[in-house]
Design a protein around this motif. Structure first.
Motif, PDB file in Angstrom:
ATOM      1  N   LYS A 189       0.954  -1.732   0.319  1.00  0.00           N
ATOM      2  CA  LYS A 189      -0.066  -0.017  -0.034  1.00  0.00           C
ATOM      3  C   LYS A 189       0.251   1.336  -0.196  1.00  0.00           C
ATOM      4  O   LYS A 189       0.262   1.854  -1.109  1.00  0.00           O
ATOM      5  CB  LYS A 189      -0.900  -0.559   1.189  1.00  0.00           C
ATOM      6  N   LYS A 190       1.669   1.598   0.785  1.00  0.00           N
ATOM      7  CA  LYS A 190       2.875   2.624   0.771  1.00  0.00           C
ATOM      8  C   LYS A 190       3.509   2.779  -0.354  1.00  0.00           C
ATOM      9  O   LYS A 190       3.731   3.893  -0.813  1.00  0.00           O
ATOM     10  CB  LYS A 190       4.210   2.074   1.712  1.00  0.00           C
ATOM     11  N   GLU A 191       3.763   1.226  -1.311  1.00  0.00           N
ATOM     12  CA  GLU A 191       4.686   1.541  -2.371  1.00  0.00           C
ATOM     13  C   GLU A 191       3.170   2.079  -3.233  1.00  0.00           C
ATOM     14  O   GLU A 191       4.001   3.488  -4.645  1.00  0.00           O
ATOM     15  CB  GLU A 191       5.331   0.450  -3.088  1.00  0.00           C
ATOM     16  N   ARG A 192       2.311   1.695  -3.245  1.00  0.00           N
ATOM     17  CA  ARG A 192       0.975   2.150  -4.565  1.00  0.00           C
ATOM     18  C   ARG A 192       1.445   3.398  -4.462  1.00  0.00           C
ATOM     19  O   ARG A 192       0.441   4.079  -5.030  1.00  0.00           O
ATOM     20  CB  ARG A 192      -0.138   1.641  -4.120  1.00  0.00           C
ATOM     21  N   ASP A 193       0.845   3.729  -2.922  1.00  0.00           N
ATOM     22  CA  ASP A 193       0.601   5.503  -2.961  1.00  0.00           C
ATOM     23  C   ASP A 193       2.166   6.072  -3.202  1.00  0.00           C
ATOM     24  O   ASP A 193       1.208   7.096  -4.066  1.00  0.00           O
ATOM     25  CB  ASP A 193       0.645   5.686  -1.048  1.00  0.00           C
ATOM     26  N   GLU A 194       2.566   5.717  -2.845  1.00  0.00           N
ATOM     27  CA  GLU A 194       4.442   6.687  -3.652  1.00  0.00           C
ATOM     28  C   GLU A 194       4.310   6.547  -5.025  1.00  0.00           C
ATOM     29  O   GLU A 194       4.720   7.252  -5.499  1.00  0.00           O
ATOM     30  CB  GLU A 194       5.262   5.464  -2.444  1.00  0.00           C
ATOM     31  N   ALA A 195       3.452   5.954  -5.782  1.00  0.00           N
ATOM     32  CA  ALA A 195       3.995   6.132  -7.043  1.00  0.00           C
ATOM     33  C   ALA A 195       3.106   6.635  -7.730  1.00  0.00           C
ATOM     34  O   ALA A 195       3.103   7.312  -8.515  1.00  0.00           O
ATOM     35  CB  ALA A 195       4.083   4.000  -7.152  1.00  0.00           C
ATOM     36  N   VAL A 196       1.654   7.171  -6.879  1.00  0.00           N
ATOM     37  CA  VAL A 196       0.302   7.521  -6.768  1.00  0.00           C
ATOM     38  C   VAL A 196       1.221   8.783  -7.126  1.00  0.00           C
ATOM     39  O   VAL A 196       0.470   9.752  -7.661  1.00  0.00           O
ATOM     40  CB  VAL A 196      -0.738   7.541  -6.401  1.00  0.00           C
ATOM     41  N   THR A 197       1.964   9.014  -5.507  1.00  0.00           N
ATOM     42  CA  THR A 197       2.142  10.015  -5.858  1.00  0.00           C
ATOM     43  C   THR A 197       3.249  11.357  -6.676  1.00  0.00           C
ATOM     44  O   THR A 197       2.838  12.128  -7.452  1.00  0.00           O
ATOM     45  CB  THR A 197       2.885  10.698  -4.761  1.00  0.00           C
ATOM     46  N   ALA A 198       4.417  10.009  -6.772  1.00  0.00           N
ATOM     47  CA  ALA A 198       5.229   9.919  -7.980  1.00  0.00           C
ATOM     48  C   ALA A 198       4.022  10.790  -9.374  1.00  0.00           C
ATOM     49  O   ALA A 198       5.414  11.365  -9.465  1.00  0.00           O
ATOM     50  CB  ALA A 198       5.686   9.189  -8.098  1.00  0.00           C
ATOM     51  N   LEU A 199       3.326   9.765  -9.520  1.00  0.00           N
ATOM     52  CA  LEU A 199       2.449   9.935 -11.219  1.00  0.00           C
ATOM     53  C   LEU A 199       2.067  10.739 -11.000  1.00  0.00           C
ATOM     54  O   LEU A 199       2.180  12.398 -12.248  1.00  0.00           O
ATOM     55  CB  LEU A 199       1.933   9.222 -10.978  1.00  0.00           C
ATOM     56  N   ALA A 200       1.407  11.464  -9.375  1.00  0.00           N
ATOM     57  CA  ALA A 200       0.613  12.927 -10.338  1.00  0.00           C
ATOM     58  C   ALA A 200       1.727  14.217 -10.427  1.00  0.00           C
ATOM     59  O   ALA A 200       1.232  14.966 -10.760  1.00  0.00           O
ATOM     60  CB  ALA A 200      -0.286  12.733  -8.398  1.00  0.00           C
ATOM     61  N   ARG A 213       4.689  13.646 -11.663  1.00  0.00           N
ATOM     62  CA  ARG A 213       4.757  14.090 -12.348  1.00  0.00           C
ATOM     63  C   ARG A 213       3.789  14.934 -13.956  1.00  0.00           C
ATOM     64  O   ARG A 213       4.619  15.603 -14.459  1.00  0.00           O
ATOM     65  CB  ARG A 213       5.533  11.880 -13.151  1.00  0.00           C
ATOM     66  N   ASP A 214       2.690  14.561 -13.457  1.00  0.00           N
ATOM     67  CA  ASP A 214       1.334  14.971 -13.869  1.00  0.00           C
ATOM     68  C   ASP A 214       2.208  16.502 -14.288  1.00  0.00           C
ATOM     69  O   ASP A 214       1.106  17.562 -14.796  1.00  0.00           O
ATOM     70  CB  ASP A 214       0.854  13.988 -14.003  1.00  0.00           C
ATOM     71  N   ALA A 215       1.696  16.935 -12.711  1.00  0.00           N
ATOM     72  CA  ALA A 215       2.157  18.094 -13.009  1.00  0.00           C
ATOM     73  C   ALA A 215       3.610  18.828 -13.148  1.00  0.00           C
ATOM     74  O   ALA A 215       3.048  20.064 -13.911  1.00  0.00           O
ATOM     75  CB  ALA A 215       1.799  18.991 -11.195  1.00  0.00           C
ATOM     76  N   THR A 216       4.473  18.521 -13.409  1.00  0.00           N
ATOM     77  CA  THR A 216       5.388  18.799 -13.952  1.00  0.00           C
ATOM     78  C   THR A 216       5.165  19.237 -15.490  1.00  0.00           C
ATOM     79  O   THR A 216       5.549  19.968 -16.090  1.00  0.00           O
ATOM     80  CB  THR A 216       6.865  18.095 -13.334  1.00  0.00           C
ATOM     81  N   VAL A 217       4.298  17.498 -16.125  1.00  0.00           N
ATOM     82  CA  VAL A 217       4.173  18.006 -17.296  1.00  0.00           C
ATOM     83  C   VAL A 217       3.426  19.408 -17.630  1.00  0.00           C
ATOM     84  O   VAL A 217       3.314  20.098 -18.948  1.00  0.00           O
ATOM     85  CB  VAL A 217       3.794  16.964 -17.600  1.00  0.00           C
ATOM     86  N   SER A 218       2.536  19.088 -16.990  1.00  0.00           N
ATOM     87  CA  SER A 218       1.275  20.574 -17.077  1.00  0.00           C
ATOM     88  C   SER A 218       2.400  21.424 -16.975  1.00  0.00           C
ATOM     89  O   SER A 218       2.320  22.801 -18.309  1.00  0.00           O
ATOM     90  CB  SER A 218       0.625  20.359 -15.987  1.00  0.00           C
ATOM     91  N   GLU A 219       2.931  22.078 -15.685  1.00  0.00           N
ATOM     92  CA  GLU A 219       3.450  23.209 -15.816  1.00  0.00           C
ATOM     93  C   GLU A 219       4.496  23.848 -17.478  1.00  0.00           C
ATOM     94  O   GLU A 219       5.182  24.760 -17.768  1.00  0.00           O
ATOM     95  CB  GLU A 219       4.024  22.872 -14.410  1.00  0.00           C
ATOM     96  N   MET A 220       5.471  22.540 -17.526  1.00  0.00           N
ATOM     97  CA  MET A 220       5.633  22.197 -18.599  1.00  0.00           C
ATOM     98  C   MET A 220       5.502  23.340 -20.250  1.00  0.00           C
ATOM     99  O   MET A 220       5.298  23.745 -20.959  1.00  0.00           O
ATOM    100  CB  MET A 220       6.651  21.328 -18.434  1.00  0.00           C
TER     101      MET A 220
END
Length: 357
Positions: free
Chosen positions: A314-325, A327-334
């Motif tokens: 669950k911890k790994e899943r939450d960390e992956a979701v956070t990392a994906l979010a 990354r998406d935020a970074t892509v949006s900013e770029m």
């Protein structure tokens, strides 16, 4: 088979006409046997032997090392601890252990049922014992084999559960006469065999007992009811202060003892520990009880390991979701930055075209 009478006779020796206490020989208290002798004895009880055969090799080895008179019982496992610290049989032991941890003399009045807990029944606890103290306060003593995730958050939940239990019980007893001053402190005591990273900070390398409670930054003195104690058993074993002679170190040394040499050193430093070691050695003559305790400890460990793996996933899943979010935020900013640059380029081109007319 062991001769119980022989063991009982080691407690005294003759000196002149008086009977004197004999110097304890730990190997007399835990007489040695061969592996084959232990297995022959075990095979006399076929169901017991079949249970033994179904264990993992490591557990078979641990069991035989105790029965051969080589090792201590693993007291950090729930069944073994509760046998030797049962307040109905040994009322002073748990009281003294808790007193040494919290630094205040307390007396355990009774063990409370876990059935009233509002928390999930499955956890990573290898030992979970809730006791009511003589003054009405409550203590929860836990031992962890695996350093679970989010230890602070979990301890907060355990403490809140204890306080709510006490509130419900006392309010039910007092009825309309209940006042909040009727409530007593609740102590959450967690002992880690393999402590979490928070306990292994280089600046804490010799600190194995941590005490916490809520306080106000102004120093205002409100009587808050929740206190926490964390005992890092692995840090204790490595700490230079573990050699200091005091009651807390006596109990922690008992809990972390594995070999007969450990027990011999314990009794040498704390002669009053001899009684507990003698009670432990009694189980050499009752292999069926030892098998039952090992089986229960293994069952609970298997359950806790599964729960630990679920928590980690669950911890790994939450960390992956956070990392994906992120990354998406970074892509949006770029993307926004690129759009801004494109707009600026278009503006400059238009400006240049206007000048070239």
């Amino acid at each position: 088979m062991y001769n119980e009478n022989e063991k009982r006779n080691i407690a005294v020796s003759q000196k002149g006409n008086a009977i004197q206490p004999a110097a304890l020989n730990i190997h007399q208290l835990f007489p040695s046997r061969t592996k084959d002798e232990c297995l022959v004895e075990l095979k006399k009880n076929p169901p017991l032997y079949r249970t033994y055969l179904n264990w993992p090799d490591k557990w078979k080895s641990n069991f035989l090392e105790f029965m051969e008179g080589k090792k201590s019982l693993p007291l950090t496992y729930d069944p073994f601890f509760k046998k030797l610290f049962n307040p109905d049989i040994y009322p002073e032991r748990l009281s003294r252990l808790i007193s040494s941890i919290i630094g205040t003399k307390v007396t355990v009045k009774c063990i409370l049922s876990n059935e009233d807990s509002m928390l999930p029944s499955t956890s990573l606890l290898l030992l979970d014992i809730i006791v009511q103290l003589e003054d009405g306060s409550i203590a929860n003593v836990e031992i962890q084999k695996i350093p679970y995730t989010f230890p602070g958050e979990r301890m907060s939940c355990y403490s809140a559960d204890l306080l709510l239990r006490q509130y419900t019980r006392v309010k039910g007893e007092k009825g309309n006469t209940f006042i909040y001053q009727d409530l007593k402190t609740v102590y959450t005591i967690v002992m880690f065999e393999n402590s979490p990273k928070e306990c292994k900070d280089p600046e804490l390398s010799d600190i194995y007992l941590h005490h916490g409670k809520a306080a106000f930054d102004t120093g205002i003195d409100f009587h808050l009811l929740q206190e926490y104690y964390v005992v890092a058993l692995d840090v204790f074993q490595k700490s230079k202060y573990s050699k200091d002679i005091n009651e807390l170190n006596a109990w922690l040394s008992l809990l972390t003892a594995t070999t007969l040499d450990d027990l011999a050193a314990l009794i040498s430093d704390y002669p009053w520990m001899k009684t507990i070691c003698m009670d432990m050695s009694e189980y050499l003559y009752h292999p069926e009880e030892v098998v039952t305790m090992f089986s229960e400890a293994l069952r609970k460990l298997d359950e806790n390991t599964v729960n630990y793996m679920i928590d980690e996933l669950k911890k790994e899943r939450d960390e992956a979701v956070t990392a994906l979010a992120e990354r998406d935020a970074t892509v949006s900013e770029m993307g926004a930055a690129l759009s801004k640059k494109d707009a600026e380029i278009a503006r400059l081109k238009a400006q240049l075209a206007e000048r070239n007319k």
